[in-house]
Write an enzyme that holds these catalytic residues in place. Structure first.
Site, PDB file in Angstrom:
ATOM      1  N   ASN A  98       0.864  -1.188   0.000  1.00 51.06           N
ATOM      2  CA  ASN A  98       0.000   0.000   0.000  1.00 51.06           C
ATOM      3  C   ASN A  98       0.898   1.233   0.000  1.00 51.06           C
ATOM      4  O   ASN A  98       1.429   1.612   1.043  1.00 51.06           O
ATOM      5  CB  ASN A  98      -0.905  -0.036   1.250  1.00 51.06           C
ATOM      6  CG  ASN A  98      -1.796   1.188   1.343  1.00 51.06           C
ATOM      7  OD1 ASN A  98      -1.906   1.955   0.382  1.00 51.06           O
ATOM      8  ND2 ASN A  98      -2.423   1.373   2.502  1.00 51.06           N
TER       9      ASN A  98
ATOM     10  N   SER B  93       2.775  -1.582  10.714  1.00 48.06           N
ATOM     11  CA  SER B  93       4.212  -1.596  11.020  1.00 48.06           C
ATOM     12  C   SER B  93       4.887  -2.940  10.708  1.00 48.06           C
ATOM     13  O   SER B  93       5.761  -3.398  11.451  1.00 48.06           O
ATOM     14  CB  SER B  93       4.448  -1.201  12.485  1.00 48.06           C
ATOM     15  OG  SER B  93       4.024   0.135  12.706  1.00 48.06           O
TER      16      SER B  93
ATOM     17  N   GLU C 136      -6.010  -4.651  10.808  1.00 44.74           N
ATOM     18  CA  GLU C 136      -5.033  -3.569  10.969  1.00 44.74           C
ATOM     19  C   GLU C 136      -5.397  -2.748  12.201  1.00 44.74           C
ATOM     20  O   GLU C 136      -6.192  -1.800  12.100  1.00 44.74           O
ATOM     21  CB  GLU C 136      -5.075  -2.646   9.746  1.00 44.74           C
ATOM     22  CG  GLU C 136      -4.657  -3.294   8.453  1.00 44.74           C
ATOM     23  CD  GLU C 136      -3.986  -2.268   7.539  1.00 44.74           C
ATOM     24  OE1 GLU C 136      -2.808  -2.467   7.231  1.00 44.74           O
ATOM     25  OE2 GLU C 136      -4.616  -1.272   7.185  1.00 44.74           O
TER      26      GLU C 136
ATOM     27  N   LYS D 291       0.076   4.209  -0.386  1.00 48.53           N
ATOM     28  CA  LYS D 291      -0.625   5.404   0.126  1.00 48.53           C
ATOM     29  C   LYS D 291      -0.404   6.584  -0.841  1.00 48.53           C
ATOM     30  O   LYS D 291      -0.427   6.368  -2.039  1.00 48.53           O
ATOM     31  CB  LYS D 291      -0.192   5.711   1.554  1.00 48.53           C
ATOM     32  CG  LYS D 291      -0.324   4.463   2.443  1.00 48.53           C
ATOM     33  CD  LYS D 291      -0.259   4.733   3.906  1.00 48.53           C
ATOM     34  CE  LYS D 291      -0.357   3.416   4.663  1.00 48.53           C
ATOM     35  NZ  LYS D 291      -0.468   3.607   6.106  1.00 48.53           N
TER      36      LYS D 291
ATOM     37  N   HIS E 149      -9.911   1.383   4.562  1.00 46.35           N
ATOM     38  CA  HIS E 149      -8.673   1.622   5.313  1.00 46.35           C
ATOM     39  C   HIS E 149      -8.941   2.653   6.417  1.00 46.35           C
ATOM     40  O   HIS E 149      -9.702   3.606   6.212  1.00 46.35           O
ATOM     41  CB  HIS E 149      -7.577   2.132   4.368  1.00 46.35           C
ATOM     42  CG  HIS E 149      -6.224   2.113   4.994  1.00 46.35           C
ATOM     43  ND1 HIS E 149      -5.823   3.085   5.880  1.00 46.35           N
ATOM     44  CD2 HIS E 149      -5.205   1.229   4.895  1.00 46.35           C
ATOM     45  CE1 HIS E 149      -4.593   2.803   6.289  1.00 46.35           C
ATOM     46  NE2 HIS E 149      -4.192   1.679   5.707  1.00 46.35           N
TER      47      HIS E 149
ATOM     48  N   GLU F 199      -7.302   5.078   7.477  1.00 38.00           N
ATOM     49  CA  GLU F 199      -7.008   6.478   7.139  1.00 38.00           C
ATOM     50  C   GLU F 199      -8.180   7.118   6.401  1.00 38.00           C
ATOM     51  O   GLU F 199      -8.448   8.300   6.561  1.00 38.00           O
ATOM     52  CB  GLU F 199      -5.707   6.556   6.315  1.00 38.00           C
ATOM     53  CG  GLU F 199      -4.492   6.317   7.208  1.00 38.00           C
ATOM     54  CD  GLU F 199      -3.283   5.721   6.503  1.00 38.00           C
ATOM     55  OE1 GLU F 199      -3.244   5.656   5.264  1.00 38.00           O
ATOM     56  OE2 GLU F 199      -2.357   5.286   7.224  1.00 38.00           O
TER      57      GLU F 199
ATOM     58  N   GLY G 256       1.775   2.687  10.864  1.00 34.98           N
ATOM     59  CA  GLY G 256       2.741   3.784  10.697  1.00 34.98           C
ATOM     60  C   GLY G 256       3.407   4.243  11.981  1.00 34.98           C
ATOM     61  O   GLY G 256       4.006   5.312  12.016  1.00 34.98           O
TER      62      GLY G 256
HETATM   63  P1  PGA Z   1       2.318   0.675   7.807  1.00 36.72           P
HETATM   64  O1  PGA Z   1       0.892   0.841   7.096  1.00 36.72           O
HETATM   65  O2  PGA Z   1       2.901  -0.626   7.303  1.00 36.72           O
HETATM   66  O3  PGA Z   1       3.086   1.861   7.361  1.00 36.72           O
HETATM   67  O4  PGA Z   1       2.064   0.629   9.259  1.00 36.72           O
HETATM   68  C1  PGA Z   1       0.026  -0.237   6.930  1.00 36.72           C
HETATM   69  C2  PGA Z   1      -1.238   0.208   6.285  1.00 36.72           C
HETATM   70  O5  PGA Z   1      -1.746   1.274   6.629  1.00 36.72           O
HETATM   71  O6  PGA Z   1      -1.776  -0.428   5.387  1.00 36.72           O
END
Ligand code: PGA
Length: 257
Positions: A8, A215, A169, A10, A101, A103, A175
């Site tokens: 991903n 992460s 998640e 982003k 997601h 976000e 993140g």
């Molecule tokens: P990350 O993001 O690996 O940077 O924690 C995972 C995600 O949001 O899909």
């Protein structure tokens, strides 16, 4: 079954040249990988260009690398300024779409009802939704995840749900560099399986793939895949660093998953 590794990206990288370069490094280095299905989810603006690699190189997409989108809208066409439909993504060569997601839930106020509509629309367009669920810091995992699963998968049939991928998640792990402990991930994995078995026929529920995201890096990847037996990983930050992402792919390969 092969592990699913979702990259991903982003809202990264900033230019088409960087996107092409990142994609090419990953593609070239995974050609012989047999253990994982890799799904690259770039921003919309890069999809069309990257999809050309799939057209000009017939082996891409047939073997182990696929294209995914990070979002879609639930209507097929019409006056929806700024939105992109599932059939458009399908026509571009996408196979998967990330839906729900955290976000998007947080910054764009996506609700479970909207997510349910998106999942249905993806399935109608023969795209596989990667449906993200997870609790925020301090929330009860079971309470939140059960509700998200029930609402997100509402009115989806046994036949359709086999094409849905669930990504657990926990929001606090995304993140932050603080991944979910293997014990907690195991608890969530078993809990999600239990809820799916309540919502769908048992043999169907068993086929639904469940991933971990938050992460993930090359050091912890096998905690989720090998120790817990999860079906794959949703990788954010680490997927932007080609060498680190390839290390994750190699971990899966060397573990013989
Ligand atoms: P990350 O993001 O690996 O940077 O924690 C995972 C995600 O949001 O899909």
């Amino acid at each position: 079954m092969k592990s699913l590794l979702i990259a991903n990206w982003k809202m990264n990288p900033q230019t088409m040249d960087e996107a092409k370069a990142l994609f090419e490094i990953v593609r070239k280095n995974i050609e012989n990988n047999q253990s994982a299905e890799i799904i690259i989810c770039p921003p919309f603006v890069f999809l069309s260009t990257l999809s050309k690699y799939f057209k000009t190189n017939p082996s891409v997409g047939k073997k182990n690398i696929f294209l995914g989108a990070q979002n879609c809208f639930w209507e097929e066409k019409g006056a929806y300024t700024g939105e992109i439909s599932s059939p458009m993504l399908k026509n571009l060569g996408c196979s998967y779409v990330i839906v729900g997601h955290s976000e998007r839930r947080q910054f764009l106020n996506e609700t479970d009802e909207m997510i349910n509509k998106k999942i249905k629309d993806c399935l109608k367009a023969h795209l596989k939704p990667i449906f993200c669920v997870g609790e925020k810091e301090g929330e009860d995992m079971g309470f939140i995840v059960e509700d998200q699963l029930k609402q997100g998968l509402k009115d989806i049939s046994n036949n359709q749900v086999e094409n849905v991928v669930i990504a657990y998640e926990p929001v606090w792990a995304i993140g932050t560099g603080k991944p979910c402990s293997p014990d907690d991930a195991m608890r969530a994995f078993l809990f999600i399986k239990k809820i799916l078995a309540q919502l769908f026929q048992r043999n169907t529920a068993e086929k639904i793939r469940i991933l971990y995201g938050g992460s993930v890096d090359s050091k912890n990847a096998n905690d989720y895949l090998k120790k817990i037996g999860m079906d794959g990983l949703l990788v954010g930050g680490a997927s932007l660093n080609a060498s680190e992402f390839l290390r994750i792919v190699n971990r899966v390969e060397s573990a013989g998953l």
